[in-house]
Every structure is written in structure tokens, then in C-alpha cells.
Scaffold this active site. Structure first.
Site, PDB file in Angstrom:
ATOM      1  N   SER A 149       0.925  -1.101   0.047  1.00  0.00           N
ATOM      2  CA  SER A 149      -0.101  -0.047  -0.097  1.00  0.00           C
ATOM      3  C   SER A 149       0.760   1.185   0.141  1.00  0.00           C
ATOM      4  CB  SER A 149      -0.958  -0.102   1.212  1.00  0.00           C
ATOM      5  OG  SER A 149      -1.708   1.148   1.413  1.00  0.00           O
ATOM      6  N   TYR A 162      -1.265  -0.123  10.624  1.00  0.00           N
ATOM      7  CA  TYR A 162      -1.520  -0.666   9.163  1.00  0.00           C
ATOM      8  C   TYR A 162      -0.260  -0.079   8.414  1.00  0.00           C
ATOM      9  CZ  TYR A 162      -3.434  -1.202   4.531  1.00  0.00           C
ATOM     10  OH  TYR A 162      -3.542  -1.827   3.155  1.00  0.00           O
TER      11      TYR A 162
END
Length: 269
Positions: A149, A162
Site C-alpha cells: 500500500s 497498518y
């Protein structure tokens, strides 16, 4: 040794996709199925997986397999890989897509939840990759695609845990690429912005994030198509949308400005 280039043609090649019961993983499964691959979809929800596998078969008439696998459980991963080896054969392409996130300040974060996130997003991916890479090394051919990501490169508030998991995926992928290159195995890392999937049902407790960033939210079908096109190529990284390439370079060159913009302009959580 670029043996992986032979995998540009996916006809009858075995492709394993994790986190494929919905969202991006599901769309990747459909894209490789359209290209004639033998698709193996894994996740925890077997009922949804069976539906995805059925749809994959309808695309090209090739057998597709649904295998339940919990990425937080190393024994489950090992058993699934052994089942694939015995019943289906060698894996030509591995796409590590499984993962989850939660938008929350680090000091308020439930650390048991943080540990669970690392087990799925990082450790589970590493276990599976090691098992599959050992098989690929015997053939001197294979492609491994790790879905990371942009959060792993440019972190924003409420994404500390995250972002840490995805930064780990990026670091692991970059080193693994160098180690496996001589074995004819390609490693590609995908760094994207937000994608319109069920990921945000868990990650965004407010339910408003996708609406706030709607101008840059990506279509999972189009992202899947771009990911599948990298198979058999020399690409080392796929960044989506394209303008994030500039943001990535800019953040590295001007980190203080990057922090200011990330905190005050681009933070929509």
C-alpha cells in the site's frame, strides 16, 4: 535468468490468490481466469470462495479451486500448501492479497488487534511465500506479487499500525526480489491508494472515508487488470494511481513538506 517471462501467457498456469473471497482478490481471480489460468482462491469464508471459483470456471472453462486458509495460522497455511501440491500441482504465480486494517490512533490501539494485523498482513504472507518460493525454486520459474500500500511509503495519522505492516511488506519484497532473481523468480510489490472494496467496512469505523477521498478512489476491477498485466514483466513495483509516483519521490526529497501536506491537506481520516 528471466524464466518468469514465460508466465506472460497464463494459459494453464496455476495462480494462487489469497484474500480472494471479495474485493481486489476476487477481481484478480477473474482477470487471471479470463487469461486461461487454473485459479486457486483462498480466504477464511469458504462459501464465498466457492462462488468466486465457480465464476472463474465460467470465464474460461478451466477448473478453479476454493481452499479455506486462515493467514493468521501457520499450520493452516502449511496444510493448504501441501493440499495444493498433492491435489493440483506446482504454483506458478502467487498473489499475496490478504490483509486488513483499522484507522485508529496508535496510543488508543488495541495491541492484540495490532498483533493480529501483523500475523495476517506480514507473518502469514511470509510463511506462505516461503513455502511457495521453495517450490518455485525447484522449477527455476515463478512470479510472486505482494499487495502492499502507499500507506507503507507515506503514512498518515490513524494509520500507524497498518502503515507499519505495509512498510514491512515493502521491505520484505525488495530484499526477496534480490534473493530470488537468480532462481528465475520475479517479485513485484503493488502500492496503491484507496480501492473501493469491503476493506473499509472494517478499517473505517466512521463510514465516511471513501466519500471524502472519492476523487482518488480506485476501481478494484481496473486495479486487478493492471496487476495481472505485470505478470511476466520486468516491473519491480506498481504504484496506483500514477500521480502517487510523484508524491513518493517528493516525500523522499522534501520530508518536512511531505509531513505538513500529509497532516494538514491529505489527511481525510
Amino acid at each position: 535468468m528471466n524464466n518468469y517471462k514465460a508466465l506472460k501467457n497464463l494459459e494453464n498456469k496455476v495462480v494462487l490468490i489469497t484474500g480472494a473471497s471479495s474485493g481486489l482478490g476476487e477481481q484478480i481471480a477473474y482477470q487471471v481466469a479470463k487469461r486461461g489460468a487454473i485459479v486457486i482462491v483462498t480466504a477464511r469464508n469458504l462459501d464465498k470462495l466457492k462462488m468466486v471459483a465457480k465464476s472463474c470456471t465460467e470465464f474460461h472453462g478451466k477448473k478453479a479451486y476454493a481452499i479455506r486458509m486462515d493467514m493468521s495460522n501457520p499450520d493452516d497455511i502449511e496444510n493448504a500448501v501441501e493440499t495444493i501440491k498433492q491435489c493440483i500441482g506446482k504454483i506458478d504465480v502467487l498473489i499475496n492479497n490478504a490483509g486488513f486494517g483499522l484507522m485508529q490512533n496508535a496510543i488508543d490501539f488495541d495491541m492484540q488487534q495490532a498483533e493480529a494485523m501483523f500475523r495476517v498482513n506480514v507473518l502469514g504472507m511470509m510463511y506462505l511465500t516461503q513455502y511457495v518460493a521453495l517450490q518455485m525454486a525447484e522449477e527455476h520459474c515463478g512470479v510472486i506479487i505482494n499487495i502492499a500500500s502507499m500507506a507503507g511509503k507515506i503514512a498518515t495519522p490513524k494509520s500507524a499500525i497498518y502503515s507499519a505492516t505495509k512498510a514491512a511488506v515493502i521491505g520484505y519484497s525488495n530484499a526477496l526480489r534480490l534473493e530470488l532473481k537468480k532462481l528465475g523468480i520475479s517479485v513485484i510489490v503493488v502500492n496503491s491508494g484507496p480501492i473501493r472494496t469491503n476493506f473499509f467496512n472494517t478499517a473505517d469505523q466512521t463510514g465516511n472515508y471513501l466519500e471524502k477521498v472519492k476523487k482518488i478512489v480506485l476501481n478494484p476491477e481496473l486495479v486487478a487488470e493492471k496487476i495481472v498485466k505485470t505478470i511476466g514483466s520486468n516491473k519491480r513495483e506498481l504504484i496506483l494511481p500514477g500521480f502517487f509516483k510523484v508524491a513518493d519521490i517528493g516525500y523522499a526529497l522534501f520530508p518536512k513538506l511531505g509531513d505538513f501536506l500529509t497532516e494538514n491537506v491529505f489527511n481525510k481520516k
